[in-house]
Motif scaffolding. Structure first.
Motif, PDB file in Angstrom:
ATOM      1  N   GLN A 274      -1.893  -4.518  -2.357  1.00 55.34           N
ATOM      2  CA  GLN A 274      -1.678  -3.159  -1.549  1.00 55.34           C
ATOM      3  C   GLN A 274      -2.941  -2.520  -1.324  1.00 55.34           C
ATOM      4  O   GLN A 274      -4.046  -2.262  -2.100  1.00 55.34           O
ATOM      5  CB  GLN A 274      -0.967  -2.091  -3.044  1.00 55.34           C
ATOM      6  CG  GLN A 274      -0.461  -1.028  -2.395  1.00 55.34           C
ATOM      7  CD  GLN A 274       0.541  -0.355  -3.305  1.00 55.34           C
ATOM      8  OE1 GLN A 274       1.027  -1.211  -4.188  1.00 55.34           O
ATOM      9  NE2 GLN A 274       1.231   0.783  -3.397  1.00 55.34           N
ATOM     10  N   VAL A 275      -2.973  -1.841  -0.163  1.00 53.79           N
ATOM     11  CA  VAL A 275      -3.903  -1.180   0.348  1.00 53.79           C
ATOM     12  C   VAL A 275      -3.641   0.372   0.838  1.00 53.79           C
ATOM     13  O   VAL A 275      -2.534   0.320   1.396  1.00 53.79           O
ATOM     14  CB  VAL A 275      -4.622  -2.039   1.478  1.00 53.79           C
ATOM     15  CG1 VAL A 275      -5.861  -0.851   1.955  1.00 53.79           C
ATOM     16  CG2 VAL A 275      -5.253  -3.294   1.207  1.00 53.79           C
TER      17      VAL A 275
ATOM     18  N   GLY B 247      -3.226  -2.425  12.408  1.00 54.72           N
ATOM     19  CA  GLY B 247      -3.512  -1.508  10.949  1.00 54.72           C
ATOM     20  C   GLY B 247      -2.803  -1.866   9.944  1.00 54.72           C
ATOM     21  O   GLY B 247      -2.721  -1.193   8.665  1.00 54.72           O
ATOM     22  N   TYR B 248      -2.216  -3.046  10.118  1.00 50.29           N
ATOM     23  CA  TYR B 248      -1.361  -3.478   8.786  1.00 50.29           C
ATOM     24  C   TYR B 248      -2.452  -4.292   7.680  1.00 50.29           C
ATOM     25  O   TYR B 248      -3.483  -4.726   7.978  1.00 50.29           O
ATOM     26  CB  TYR B 248      -0.405  -4.741   9.283  1.00 50.29           C
ATOM     27  CG  TYR B 248       0.683  -4.087   9.878  1.00 50.29           C
ATOM     28  CD1 TYR B 248       1.838  -3.674   9.021  1.00 50.29           C
ATOM     29  CD2 TYR B 248       0.988  -3.705  11.271  1.00 50.29           C
ATOM     30  CE1 TYR B 248       3.068  -3.252   9.552  1.00 50.29           C
ATOM     31  CE2 TYR B 248       2.047  -3.286  11.750  1.00 50.29           C
ATOM     32  CZ  TYR B 248       3.270  -2.960  10.872  1.00 50.29           C
ATOM     33  OH  TYR B 248       4.335  -2.450  11.542  1.00 50.29           O
TER      34      TYR B 248
ATOM     35  N   GLU C 245       0.489  -0.618   5.463  1.00 48.41           N
ATOM     36  CA  GLU C 245       1.698  -1.486   5.199  1.00 48.41           C
ATOM     37  C   GLU C 245       1.456  -2.897   5.193  1.00 48.41           C
ATOM     38  O   GLU C 245       0.866  -3.352   5.948  1.00 48.41           O
ATOM     39  CB  GLU C 245       2.759  -1.066   6.263  1.00 48.41           C
ATOM     40  CG  GLU C 245       4.303  -1.525   6.065  1.00 48.41           C
ATOM     41  CD  GLU C 245       5.141  -1.284   7.180  1.00 48.41           C
ATOM     42  OE1 GLU C 245       6.339  -1.917   7.132  1.00 48.41           O
ATOM     43  OE2 GLU C 245       4.734  -0.239   7.998  1.00 48.41           O
ATOM     44  N   ASN C 246       2.144  -3.577   4.494  1.00 41.63           N
ATOM     45  CA  ASN C 246       1.872  -4.910   4.196  1.00 41.63           C
ATOM     46  C   ASN C 246       2.424  -5.723   5.233  1.00 41.63           C
ATOM     47  O   ASN C 246       3.765  -5.102   5.721  1.00 41.63           O
ATOM     48  CB  ASN C 246       2.488  -5.669   2.815  1.00 41.63           C
ATOM     49  CG  ASN C 246       1.646  -5.090   1.568  1.00 41.63           C
ATOM     50  OD1 ASN C 246       0.339  -4.539   1.935  1.00 41.63           O
ATOM     51  ND2 ASN C 246       1.679  -5.402   0.327  1.00 41.63           N
TER      52      ASN C 246
ATOM     53  N   LYS D 205       6.011  -6.692  -3.083  1.00 39.05           N
ATOM     54  CA  LYS D 205       5.321  -6.036  -2.357  1.00 39.05           C
ATOM     55  C   LYS D 205       5.155  -6.662  -0.881  1.00 39.05           C
ATOM     56  O   LYS D 205       4.818  -6.183   0.294  1.00 39.05           O
ATOM     57  CB  LYS D 205       3.814  -5.776  -2.860  1.00 39.05           C
ATOM     58  CG  LYS D 205       3.810  -5.016  -4.002  1.00 39.05           C
ATOM     59  CD  LYS D 205       2.321  -4.936  -4.559  1.00 39.05           C
ATOM     60  CE  LYS D 205       2.336  -4.179  -5.964  1.00 39.05           C
ATOM     61  NZ  LYS D 205       2.468  -2.742  -5.848  1.00 39.05           N
ATOM     62  N   TRP D 206       5.539  -8.121  -0.910  1.00 39.71           N
ATOM     63  CA  TRP D 206       5.387  -8.917   0.239  1.00 39.71           C
ATOM     64  C   TRP D 206       6.581  -9.464   0.766  1.00 39.71           C
ATOM     65  O   TRP D 206       6.569  -9.694   2.228  1.00 39.71           O
ATOM     66  CB  TRP D 206       4.459 -10.050  -0.075  1.00 39.71           C
ATOM     67  CG  TRP D 206       2.939  -9.916  -0.404  1.00 39.71           C
ATOM     68  CD1 TRP D 206       2.369  -9.533  -1.529  1.00 39.71           C
ATOM     69  CD2 TRP D 206       1.979  -9.262   0.562  1.00 39.71           C
ATOM     70  NE1 TRP D 206       1.128  -9.374  -1.449  1.00 39.71           N
ATOM     71  CE2 TRP D 206       0.791  -8.911  -0.238  1.00 39.71           C
ATOM     72  CE3 TRP D 206       2.015  -8.911   1.903  1.00 39.71           C
ATOM     73  CZ2 TRP D 206      -0.630  -8.541   0.633  1.00 39.71           C
ATOM     74  CZ3 TRP D 206       0.926  -8.444   2.470  1.00 39.71           C
ATOM     75  CH2 TRP D 206      -0.343  -8.178   1.871  1.00 39.71           C
TER      76      TRP D 206
END
Length: 829
Positions: free
Chosen positions: A27-28, A69-70, A32-33, A525-526
């Motif tokens: 997670q950043v 930007g992902y 968005e992943n 998350k993925w």
């Protein structure tokens, strides 16, 4: 002079590694992943062009998404269990584990040298205990849910490989590996009850973007049919022989029953009548015929009368039971109620063996005469010889007859599937051991979780035995029953390698977990995988199995979604000399010499430019050279004009007072940006995106003496180059990083974001008209958008080259196609 790829490709790979560019965090903040996954390879030892093509596509998508930007995850691993690795070890007189580890190291070195942006911290290999431990754990969970069972059935058996082969591994009756003849063998096998999920597997509504072709292939493979199951009664034993039919309207016309030799009734009959060697010989012959031919309408019909009869429940007719070569176990119950008057295959068979026909559907004009029929009547009509259903429309009567059969407990309306349960047993060493111990007292007992993984022994006789190699290790086979403590015997079958590849995508999300296959919280998350990439040949095996596993993992709480892959891209094959590259055909091309000569970016660009990703790529040395020349030209722009671009580049150029030539170049720059974004984001058409960059490069190169441009024009020229350097990043990342740095940029290219076109610059003040005389090009004119049609005609007529072709001619008409064409039609005076 050629650009020094051999210097800067390694340089940028080292930078990416040092900066951990491709090591995705789970997670950043603010990002968005996005999960990009290409199907992982068998560790054959060296990359082939198919790998290069596949991973170039995945890397292009990954880098594009990074520019957007992902937070991108693009992992890589190895499908390292299976017969290819075991056979390689036998051929090279080594151990499969050693050969596999060596091959993986070689391939990882090549993949790294290609500069693919893989997250190597998450890498996995299916042959490591850290991975296959959880494959055994999942087997146990399937077993506990009633989704694993063992039964005796016929399987494809290769005597050379001494193992079962999946249907897709049999090509024209031969083993796909060694070309030896494959025979049918009756064996006890472990099965997964994938059919329990058949209905769910037919629901494709949760996918975002899958090729319609793949969806259709899966639907056909699963093969849902609604029909009627009818209980025929064997005359002697009174046992039920169930048939499935979609034509209950013909039930009164049954004159024989057709069974395949694999049917349970025939297998039981052979055991009770072993002396009937002719029947046994016929069954053996048919069983080993090619299944595709057996199911073909053109197949020469053959049969053997068993001497047995069954009773048709609707009318009490005594029906002969035949073994035939044109009926397969793959459909319905395997038993077919034969209605020769209304089915062409049955008609041909009945005529050959002098079996009676019974007409139960008459045509509308009632002209059918049974004795005069030369082929089956298969159209709808009026029921005859059908008791209470006589004179009814045959189509409309289907439902009524089915309900009547159900009511009278002669059968039931049901749904059947072409899909069969998944046989997962393999009689080889190099695979995941099935975690079961057989005990004379307790039966089949699962190995306790705390004793997983069941490790493969190293001291096997691979290649030195004609039986399952695991049987050669007595100290491994003989063990203790975990239930009663008495003597036990390990299961020596290993799992089909498709099991390993059915859940690997999820393990990537948490590949170092030692407590469970992966954390459900991290997987959420993925998953699902945003973009999956692989060959169309996996449509009906791997992709169905992975969907089954995902739904099962959802049901036990490991994942939350219904589908593993949101988007699917099925890339084409790489062909050479008219066919798919392969070692056996002698038309394979080793990528390494081309990488050494032209650099990895040139190979990538060729692969992506040669065709749309879903189409086959025809290998061409000239094509690689062309890609190299293109990149060389890009590099020379930075080398020759880097200082100018550095001084004047402004990421978003203001609306400047510029020359006509620079307006055209600005139009080219922003048109390229718009097309590039649409081609990748909306269409995944990398070939046209690259073509747009090539066209723009020609426009940039047409500017002579850029050093002598005025200040405003230099700003436009600098933008035209800098944007182009950024846009080649998904396809040629090393060159892109290098030329980006050569113009004074300090960050990495993906950090600069996604270039965005300005719609204002997609409109030109002028337009070019092509001028034709009698359909042939004679010139071009550039005019203002405000120019009237009459002025356009006058300008066209006054072109010097046009005037020449109007001499001694009479103008018949002049057609102006707005913003495109002036067509002058003339004839001799």
């Amino acid at each position: 002079m050629e650009y020094p790829f051999e210097v800067f490709e390694k340089k940028w790979q080292d930078v990416w590694k040092k900066e951990r560019v491709f090591n995705a965090e789970n997670q950043v903040e603010g990002k968005e992943n996005y999960f990009v996954l290409s199907m992982f390879p068998y560790p054959s030892g060296v990359l082939h062009m198919g790998h290069v093509s596949n991973y170039s596509i995945g890397d292009a998508i990954s880098r594009y998404k990074m520019m957007q930007g992902y937070n991108v995850l693009q992992p890589m691993g190895y499908d390292s269990f299976g017969m290819p690795a075991e056979n390689f070890a036998i051929q090279h007189n080594t151990h499969p584990r050693l050969a596999t580890e060596n091959n993986m190291a070689i391939m990882q070195g090549q993949l790294t040298a290609m500069g693919f942006g893989f997250d190597w911290q998450r890498t996995l290999a299916t042959s490591t205990p850290e991975y296959y431990r959880w494959g055994q754990w999942l087997f146990k969970r399937l077993y506990e849910k009633g989704l694993v069972y063992k039964k005796t059935s016929f399987v494809n058996w290769c005597d050379q490989c001494q193992t079962v082969l999946a249907n897709e591994q049999v090509e024209d009756g031969k083993c796909w590996r060694d070309g030896s003849t494959v025979r049918q063998k009756e064996m006890e096998q472990w099965y997964f009850k994938i059919t329990d999920y058949a209905e769910e597997l037919l629901d494709f509504s949760k996918m975002i973007d899958w090729p319609e072709r793949v969806i259709t292939m899966q639907k056909n493979w699963i093969g849902r049919s609604t029909g009627t199951e009818i209980d025929f009664i064997e005359e002697t034993t009174k046992d039920k022989i169930k048939v499935f039919t979609t034509r209950p309207d013909t039930i009164f016309g049954v004159t024989f029953m057709a069974l395949p030799p694999e049917h349970e009734y025939i297998r039981a009959l052979l055991k009770t009548e072993a002396a009937n060697s002719d029947l046994a010989d016929f069954c053996e012959k048919v069983i080993n015929e090619d299944k595709k031919e057996r199911g073909s309408a053109e197949q020469k019909k053959e049969g053997f009368f068993t001497g047995k009869y069954c009773i048709n429940p609707v009318n009490g007719d005594r029906v002969q039971i035949w073994v035939t070569n044109y009926v397969l176990m793959d459909y319905g119950t395997g038993a077919v109620m034969a209605v020769p008057a209304h089915d062409q295959r049955d008609f041909e068979f009945a005529k050959k063996y002098n079996i009676a026909l019974k007409l139960v559907i008459q045509n509308q004009d009632k002209s059918l005469v049974l004795e005069e029929m030369t082929e089956a009547y298969v159209e709808p009509g009026i029921l005859v010889n059908s008791d209470k259903f006589n004179d009814k429309d045959s189509n409309k009567a289907k439902e009524e007859i089915s309900a009547w059969i159900d009511e009278n407990k002669m059968g039931k309306t049901t749904i059947t599937y072409r899909l069969r349960d998944w046989g997962v047993s393999r009689q080889r060493y190099w695979g995941n051991p099935i975690p079961v111990i057989h005990c004379d007292k307790c039966g089949s007992v699962l190995v306790p979780d705390e004793d997983l993984p069941v490790l493969l022994p190293d001291n096997v006789q691979v290649g030195k035995t004609t039986q399952n190699p695991l049987l050669s290790v007595a100290e491994w086979v003989n063990t203790t029953c975990p239930n009663c403590g008495g003597p036990g015997r390990r299961e020596t079958d290993t799992m089909d390698t498709f099991v390993d590849s059915s859940w690997y995508y999820a393990r990537y999300t948490d590949s170092k977990n030692t407590e469970m296959p992966f954390s459900p919280e991290i997987a959420e998350k993925w998953l699902p995988v945003d973009q999956y990439i692989g060959g169309i040949e996996h449509a009906c095996m791997h992709l169905i199995y992975a969907r089954f596993f995902h739904k099962f993992m959802r049901d036990i709480g490991l994942v939350k979604g219904d589908e593993p892959f949101a988007r699917l891209l099925t890339q084409g094959m790489v062909c050479n000399l008219g066919s798919k590259m392969s070692k056996s055909k002698g038309n394979g091309v080793d990528p390494q010499p081309y990488i050494d000569r032209y650099g990895s970016d040139a190979i990538r660009v060729f692969m992506l430019f040669a065709s749309p990703p879903e189409k086959d790529v025809d290998w061409s040395d000239d094509g690689v050279v062309g890609a190299f020349r293109f990149l060389n030209r890009v590099y020379r722009q930075a080398e020759n004009y880097g200082d100018l671009i550095n001084e004047y580049y402004k990421p978003y150029s203001p609306d400047l007072d510029i020359s006509k030539e620079m307006k055209e170049l600005r139009f080219s720059t922003h048109t390229m940006m718009k097309k590039w974004h649409e081609d990748i984001e909306e269409k995944l058409q990398f070939n046209t995106a690259i073509a747009g960059i090539m066209e723009h490069l020609n426009n940039v190169s047409s500017i002579k003496d850029p050093e002598n441009l005025n200040t405003n024009d230099k700003i436009i020229y600098a933008e035209a180059n800098a944007v182009m350097f950024r846009l080649i990043y998904p396809f040629a990342p090393h060159v892109s990083e290098e030329v980006w740095s050569m113009i004074g940029q300090t960050g990495l290219v993906h950090e600069s974001g996604l270039p965005k076109h300005n719609p204002l610059y997609l409109v030109t003040d002028e337009v070019t008209y092509v001028v034709q005389v009698n359909g042939k090009l004679r010139g071009k004119i550039d005019v203002s958008l405000e120019t009237s049609e009459e002025e356009i005609k006058e300008l066209a007529l006054n072109l010097e080259n046009v005037v020449k072709f109007l001499e001694d001619k009479e103008i018949k008409k002049i057609i102006v196609v707005k913003k495109k064409l002036v067509s002058i039609v003339v004839k001799p005076k």
